[in-house]
Scaffold this active site. Structure first.
Site, PDB file in Angstrom:
ATOM      1  N   PRO A   2      -0.060  -4.720  -9.380  1.00  0.00           N
ATOM      2  CA  PRO A   2      -0.673  -5.865  -8.055  1.00  0.00           C
ATOM      3  C   PRO A   2      -0.646  -4.960  -6.496  1.00  0.00           C
ATOM      4  CG  PRO A   2       0.242  -6.933  -9.197  1.00  0.00           C
ATOM      5  CD  PRO A   2       1.143  -6.088  -9.524  1.00  0.00           C
ATOM      6  N   GLU A   3      -1.928  -4.488  -6.722  1.00  0.00           N
ATOM      7  CA  GLU A   3      -1.970  -3.621  -5.426  1.00  0.00           C
ATOM      8  C   GLU A   3      -3.394  -4.397  -4.229  1.00  0.00           C
ATOM      9  OE1 GLU A   3      -1.153   0.665  -4.603  1.00  0.00           O
ATOM     10  OE2 GLU A   3      -0.348   0.610  -6.603  1.00  0.00           O
ATOM     11  N   LYS A  51      -1.359  -6.789   0.947  1.00  0.00           N
ATOM     12  CA  LYS A  51      -1.008  -7.396  -0.259  1.00  0.00           C
ATOM     13  C   LYS A  51      -0.540  -8.997  -0.770  1.00  0.00           C
ATOM     14  CE  LYS A  51       1.881  -3.797  -1.200  1.00  0.00           C
ATOM     15  NZ  LYS A  51       2.243  -3.070  -1.664  1.00  0.00           N
ATOM     16  N   ASN A 166       2.166   1.473  -4.590  1.00  0.00           N
ATOM     17  CA  ASN A 166       2.489   3.054  -5.209  1.00  0.00           C
ATOM     18  C   ASN A 166       1.676   3.998  -5.967  1.00  0.00           C
ATOM     19  OD1 ASN A 166       4.985   3.741  -4.607  1.00  0.00           O
ATOM     20  ND2 ASN A 166       5.795   4.212  -6.713  1.00  0.00           N
ATOM     21  N   ARG A 252      11.146   4.004  -4.154  1.00  0.00           N
ATOM     22  CA  ARG A 252       9.879   3.442  -5.470  1.00  0.00           C
ATOM     23  C   ARG A 252      10.190   5.083  -5.884  1.00  0.00           C
ATOM     24  NH1 ARG A 252       5.470   0.672  -2.044  1.00  0.00           N
ATOM     25  NH2 ARG A 252       6.811  -0.823  -1.174  1.00  0.00           N
TER      26      ARG A 252
END
Length: 262
Positions: A2-3, A51, A166, A252
């Protein structure tokens, strides 16, 4: 993953189904808000902010964040759920629909007048209705104000620019030919990066399968994300993989081509 584009589509779907409808069943399965009852309230709208997802019902806002595993589903009454009931964190029913939030990373109910306490820290929203030249300039200013921060970390920081996750961060670095570890004071044309970020996420806002290569086929949609050890689609060099973050607790996954990015 999910972005901002995923949350944008989720908010749009929920808004189309729920806006203007009366909540007939309210079941919040988070201890801190389990006694909150939204039954009888009318859903004013459902909107995305970066988000984050905000459902407005009178003077209350249901604030949720999908994080890594979360999702909102819409079902017709009597339709089997696609995920197990124990993952449900919130259930809101109207005459026509059942909206279920599964495994939401954040779920809370706040007074709408205090909504700024949960999203006020966010930078300009790439998919927001108020995105304009002024918002773009503010985003650029936010990025260049942190000269020692690596590009990927600066792009992922929602306080600078809201909506990038990301996947987009790694793909943007590749498309601009800049390694994700490069500090902002060595990054040329921050304005160009922001403009590209806006174009890229906007182009994907209408897609269910995100692509940055322009090819909408399995295994060919992304340049570097998740492709460690595989050949670069441009030059054939093996994609490198590492970790990067503001702190040791915020590392990340990062991917880049050592030849196409400098």
């Amino acid at each position: 993953m999910p972005e901002g584009d995923t949350v944008f589509r989720t908010a749009r779907s929920l808004n189309a189904a729920l806006a203007g409808e009366i909540i007939t069943v309210s079941d919040i399965r988070v201890p801190a808000f389990a006694t909150v009852d939204l039954t009888g309230r009318t859903v004013d709208d459902v909107v995305a902010r970066g988000k984050h997802l905000l459902l407005h019902a009178g003077d209350l806002t249901v604030h949720s964040h999908l994080k890594m595993e979360g999702a909102w589903h819409l079902y017709r009454h009597g339709t089997p759920w696609q995920r197990p009931a124990f993952q449900a964190r919130i259930i809101l029913e109207t005459a026509e629909w059942v909206a279920v939030g599964f495994e939401l990373g954040v779920l809370e109910v706040v007074p709408t007048v205090e909504e700024h306490t949960v999203v006020g820290h966010l930078g300009p929203d790439l998919l927001g209705p108020d995105w304009n030249a002024e918002a773009a300039e503010a985003a650029v200013a936010n990025l260049v104000a942190k000269p020692d921060v690596p590009l990927a970390v600066a792009l992922a920081d929602q306080r600078n620019l809201a909506g990038l996750g990301n996947v987009f961060v790694n793909e943007l670095c590749f498309l601009r030919g800049i390694r994700p570890q490069r500090p902002m004071n060595e990054v040329p044309d921050a304005a160009g990066i922001v403009a590209l970020a806006h174009r890229l996420i906007t182009a994907n806002a209408e897609r269910t399968a995100r692509t940055t290569t322009g090819v909408d086929r399995n295994g060919q949609r992304l340049w570097v994300y998740g492709r460690g050890g595989k050949p670069c689609r441009r030059c054939g060099t093996r994609i490198q993989h590492g970790q990067l973050g503001r702190t040791e607790l915020e590392q990340r996954e990062t991917w880049w081509c050592p030849r196409c990015q400098s």
